[in-house]
Write an enzyme that holds these catalytic residues in place. Structure first.
Site, PDB file in Angstrom:
ATOM      1  N   PHE A 213      37.945  35.075  55.660  1.00  0.00           N
ATOM      2  CA  PHE A 213      37.093  34.324  54.411  1.00  0.00           C
ATOM      3  C   PHE A 213      37.861  34.486  53.601  1.00  0.00           C
ATOM      4  O   PHE A 213      38.670  34.943  52.729  1.00  0.00           O
ATOM      5  CB  PHE A 213      35.846  35.102  54.092  1.00  0.00           C
ATOM      6  CG  PHE A 213      35.760  34.165  52.782  1.00  0.00           C
ATOM      7  CD1 PHE A 213      34.643  33.065  53.027  1.00  0.00           C
ATOM      8  CD2 PHE A 213      35.571  34.599  51.668  1.00  0.00           C
ATOM      9  CE1 PHE A 213      33.288  32.418  52.149  1.00  0.00           C
ATOM     10  CE2 PHE A 213      34.992  34.009  50.629  1.00  0.00           C
ATOM     11  CZ  PHE A 213      33.858  32.859  50.558  1.00  0.00           C
ATOM     12  N   ASP A 316      45.820  37.745  51.578  1.00  0.00           N
ATOM     13  CA  ASP A 316      44.624  37.412  50.889  1.00  0.00           C
ATOM     14  C   ASP A 316      43.758  38.850  50.512  1.00  0.00           C
ATOM     15  O   ASP A 316      43.441  39.175  51.316  1.00  0.00           O
ATOM     16  CB  ASP A 316      43.552  36.602  51.667  1.00  0.00           C
ATOM     17  CG  ASP A 316      42.401  36.749  50.125  1.00  0.00           C
ATOM     18  OD1 ASP A 316      42.387  37.214  49.496  1.00  0.00           O
ATOM     19  OD2 ASP A 316      41.834  35.573  51.127  1.00  0.00           O
ATOM     20  N   LYS A 347      38.154  39.265  42.094  1.00  0.00           N
ATOM     21  CA  LYS A 347      37.470  39.933  41.886  1.00  0.00           C
ATOM     22  C   LYS A 347      37.290  41.057  40.878  1.00  0.00           C
ATOM     23  O   LYS A 347      37.349  41.644  39.959  1.00  0.00           O
ATOM     24  CB  LYS A 347      37.547  40.644  42.704  1.00  0.00           C
ATOM     25  CG  LYS A 347      36.373  39.770  44.072  1.00  0.00           C
ATOM     26  CD  LYS A 347      35.581  40.257  45.311  1.00  0.00           C
ATOM     27  CE  LYS A 347      35.165  39.259  46.197  1.00  0.00           C
ATOM     28  NZ  LYS A 347      33.960  39.448  46.196  1.00  0.00           N
ATOM     29  N   THR A 371      44.642  23.671  32.516  1.00  0.00           N
ATOM     30  CA  THR A 371      44.170  24.038  31.329  1.00  0.00           C
ATOM     31  C   THR A 371      44.081  25.846  30.954  1.00  0.00           C
ATOM     32  O   THR A 371      45.280  25.831  30.454  1.00  0.00           O
ATOM     33  CB  THR A 371      43.076  23.176  31.381  1.00  0.00           C
ATOM     34  OG1 THR A 371      43.133  21.840  31.706  1.00  0.00           O
ATOM     35  CG2 THR A 371      42.394  23.468  29.083  1.00  0.00           C
TER      36      THR A 371
END
Lengths: 490, 490
Positions: A213, A316, A347, A371
């Site tokens: 995931f 990851d 997280k 941005t």
């Protein structure tokens, strides 16, 4: 009475900060305040009437199918989440593993009530063009101070998906620059990319793993393979997917070699297909996919395969990072000097982003850009969170609590062999399998009504994701209640 | 002395809040405080020595190619951005159009120093599963209170790209549910999507426009066609791209019909290709692409074409939303009751997200989902920003300032026909073309050294993006300095 306690805490922080705000005055040395409840306390079943009422209200605005209950975050503290019906639960799920040091940690309340930080809260800059004066300093004392081995550069982003999306872009840019011999892009590159065509938008791929995931935006989703509901109906890319080792517990590793061979075969196959693998992305522990572990040898082998084939290696750590395995980064358990080219996080780090080796910095500005590029107010909280982790030796606490939790799970597993199996974990990043999904649901709901908040993952696992302030006595408190639940459901 | 002013402001807010924090005590009625400097004040050229020093420091951590200079946000206020070398600039770019009511607005300082809000700052929830008690109320008084016509539902996200990515997913899910006759997905759907294959991951497309900008994650990037540097080296999707009207100024609309016909042709062509168009995405004014406007008739026609062909119509208001055109949403200028199926936002709204019609709510939970799903601390600031906009009648102010700005630009354009052309705008969302990119660069740099902060867009436009507190006298102050610059460069 809890609320009066909280109010006193606020008043205290404020008083302190009226001093702190005096020019030139340094913050008083922090003291480790114990700020926690003494156990769960349940008044209603969960969700209670007030939660039901608010869910109905929110239902007019959003899909509420995933809402567990509504929370009273003012009253929550430490390891305990309090809901709007006055139920107090020991939180072993921590907002999908995103709360680093528990609720309302006094040092964070103090930090955020410091008037010197107000401007950071009300003036969000475009970090890529107009950063605040303290940006390099805050990055250095926060993210850079815990940078993975071999990495000195970090790019912040707003969330985990944006972090991985931009990490993938960095790998694609790096790969194409190699192919171009680091020459300027051709006129054809520049004109074709505007209309989504190659060579400007090349047919490159990211190799990912079954059960992995990495997020839910379209690039990330093409590397996510944990549950159908995440992917259904969304167009995707034809990218290679390798099997992830499925280990037996207690640990055997016979699956390792095969998995590595298949990765190498896929890299070769996709190159032949004209969709070369620019990067390999993997979680040190597949979390959402069911807390699937692999051996350090597997990861070391994988890293070598990526290097051998000129593919970037992206680890990851969005869910595994931040100390929950007893080390700041789960990949540290592999014991490698050169564990990865890119490490992404979010997280528990409170801001998204990714570390990368120098060669993965985009060659031109505005190629990795948006941005906001993160949020200084999150960097501010993160640097204090890291101070607390050091001051309170929380990585050691996690290791100690993790051992106690694993021992307890092994015992329960021996006691309820028909119901529990495959207890596994590193630090407090632990999981156990339940005989079937139906029983899992019953366990999770019963636990919640007894004041224990847990989450599931994969098709029949329960994952444990406490905060870093989850101590040994919290473990024993949990194990006792969990034991009662299992006895009751047996 | 500016700093002492700021400190007094902080002290004031704090004192007020010690009262506010008393139980049951309501906030005192807000007064409109003028909180602005009287003009630019330049001490060094920009970037000054301190900015250069900090840029060097940051260069060890990140690519600094896009850094303009470092800012002192504590000293900045209203329409003026102060840098770390003590230069004070009139900010007509506002952090890429993301600062709604100027720097350090007193009502925001007051809000964020209110101890009752501390918990929202230190406890970031997973909004999709465990929202705070005041979440429905905050959404109602903020985003829902300014919902576009025909939309009552809103989903918050962390940034503009995530907003558009999830809006696209909502359109794909909606489209496939129609194709399935709203029946459950087949076993084949569920198994094929896990490995990125159709029918589970269908070959659907989003139609976008040449010159459009919708973000930089891989889904968004496939609909972005403003500059090659944004897209180069990133794999993309074969999705249809329509021409955007290129209007002459003063306004003629002869291009309209052709553009609409081409859109219809592309929808048919991509359906025949087996990649049906699930949605059409468009900006009411193409911003990053060069401030390209189109007529209301064009948008009305487009909306009808989308409806006729069963495609969703997604209006991206990330840059145009939030009041800068004199209305909360630029699409309100079209005067339609049913302007869109989805409207996405970010920047001036301080949180990302998208509004949608009921039928675009995903049928199941966890389909549109991530860990944070936005940030309550941003909703908190937004609701106060909206109060300020109402209290200070800022939409009227914008309309008034916008007229003054346009009149000024028309005069300058008449005065410097060789240098300026195509002045255009709605509200203060204005732009003007410069004869060539070289001259544009010189104008932007000279303006900055004279204390005027501007941004470019497209290949030779300057875009004006002041905050909503940019008054008529700020316009005249700008026009005078701009006139000097043009005279000097002539």
């Amino acid at each position: 009475m809890a609320s009066s306690l909280i109010s006193r805490q606020f008043a205290l922080s404020l008083k302190k900060n009226l001093h702190l705000s005096a020019p030139g005055c340094k913050a008083a040395p922090k003291t480790q305040v114990e700020f926690d409840y003494d156990g769960p306390s349940m008044k209603t079943s969960v969700p209670g009437p007030r939660s039901e009422e608010l869910t109905k209200q929110l239902g007019h605005i959003q899909n509420v199918g995933a809402i567990n209950f509504f929370c009273n975050y003012e009253e929550s503290r430490g390891n305990y989440l309090v809901d709007v019906d006055g139920n107090r639960m020991l939180d072993i799920y921590t907002q999908i593993s995103s709360i680093p040091i528990g609720y309302n940690h006094p040092d964070l309340l103090k930090l955020m009530s410091n008037p010197n930080n107000l401007s950071t809260l009300v003036n969000r800059p475009a970090l890529g063009i107009l950063p605040p004066e303290n940006f390099p300093e805050k990055l250095t004392e926060s993210l850079v101070s815990v940078a993975p081995s071999g990495m000195t550069r970090v790019q912040t982003m707003s969330c985990g998906s944006c972090s991985n999306e931009n990490a993938y872009k960095a790998m694609f840019i790096w790969y194409r620059n190699k192919e171009r011999g680091h020459n300027a892009p051709s006129e054809e590159d520049l004109t074709s990319c505007i209309i989504n065509q190659s060579p400007g938008c090349p047919e490159l791929s990211i190799l990912s793993f079954m059960g992995g995931f990495h997020g839910r935006t379209m690039g990330c989703l093409a590397t996510t393979h944990s549950k159908a509901i995440h992917k259904l109906d969304v167009p995707s890319f034809d990218w290679p997917i390798a099997p992830f080792p499925r280990l037996q517990y207690p640990l055997e590793e016979f699956t390792r070699e095969n998995a590595q061979e298949e990765v190498e075969d896929l890299i070769v196959k996709w190159r032949q297909k004209g969709k070369p693998v620019a990067g390999v992305v993997i979680e040190p522990i597949q979390a959402e996919g069911g807390d699937n572990h692999a051996s350090s040898d597997f990861f070391r082998g994988l890293r070598d395969i990526a290097r051998k084939h000129g593919c970037a290696f992206h680890v990851d750590e969005v869910q595994t990072g931040g100390g929950t395995t007893g080390k700041m980064w789960a990949h540290e358990h592999w014991g490698m000097e050169d564990p990865a080219d890119i490490v992404s996080f979010s997280k528990k780090l409170l801001t998204g982003g990714y570390y990368h080796k120098d060669e993965f910095q985009a060659d031109e500005p505005y190629r990795i850009f948006n941005t906001w590029m993160g949020d200084p107010s999150k960097n501010l909280i993160l640097s204090e969170v890291l101070n607390v982790i050091r001051r309170e030796n929380l990585l050691e606490e996690v290791t100690r609590s993790g051992k106690a939790l694993m021992n307890g799970l092994f015992e329960l597993q021996a006691q309820y062999p028909g119901m529990l199996s495959r207890a596994r974990g590193v630090g407090t990043f632990c999981a156990i399998d339940i005989c079937d999904d139906e029983t899992r649901k019953r366990i999770l709901i019963t636990a919640r009504d007894k004041g224990i908040l847990l989450g599931g993952c994969g098709d029949r696992s329960i994952r444990f994701r406490p905060a870093l302030v989850f101590k040994e006595y919290h473990v024993h408190l949990f194990l006792n209640i969990f034991n009662d639940i299992l006895a009751q459901l047996k």
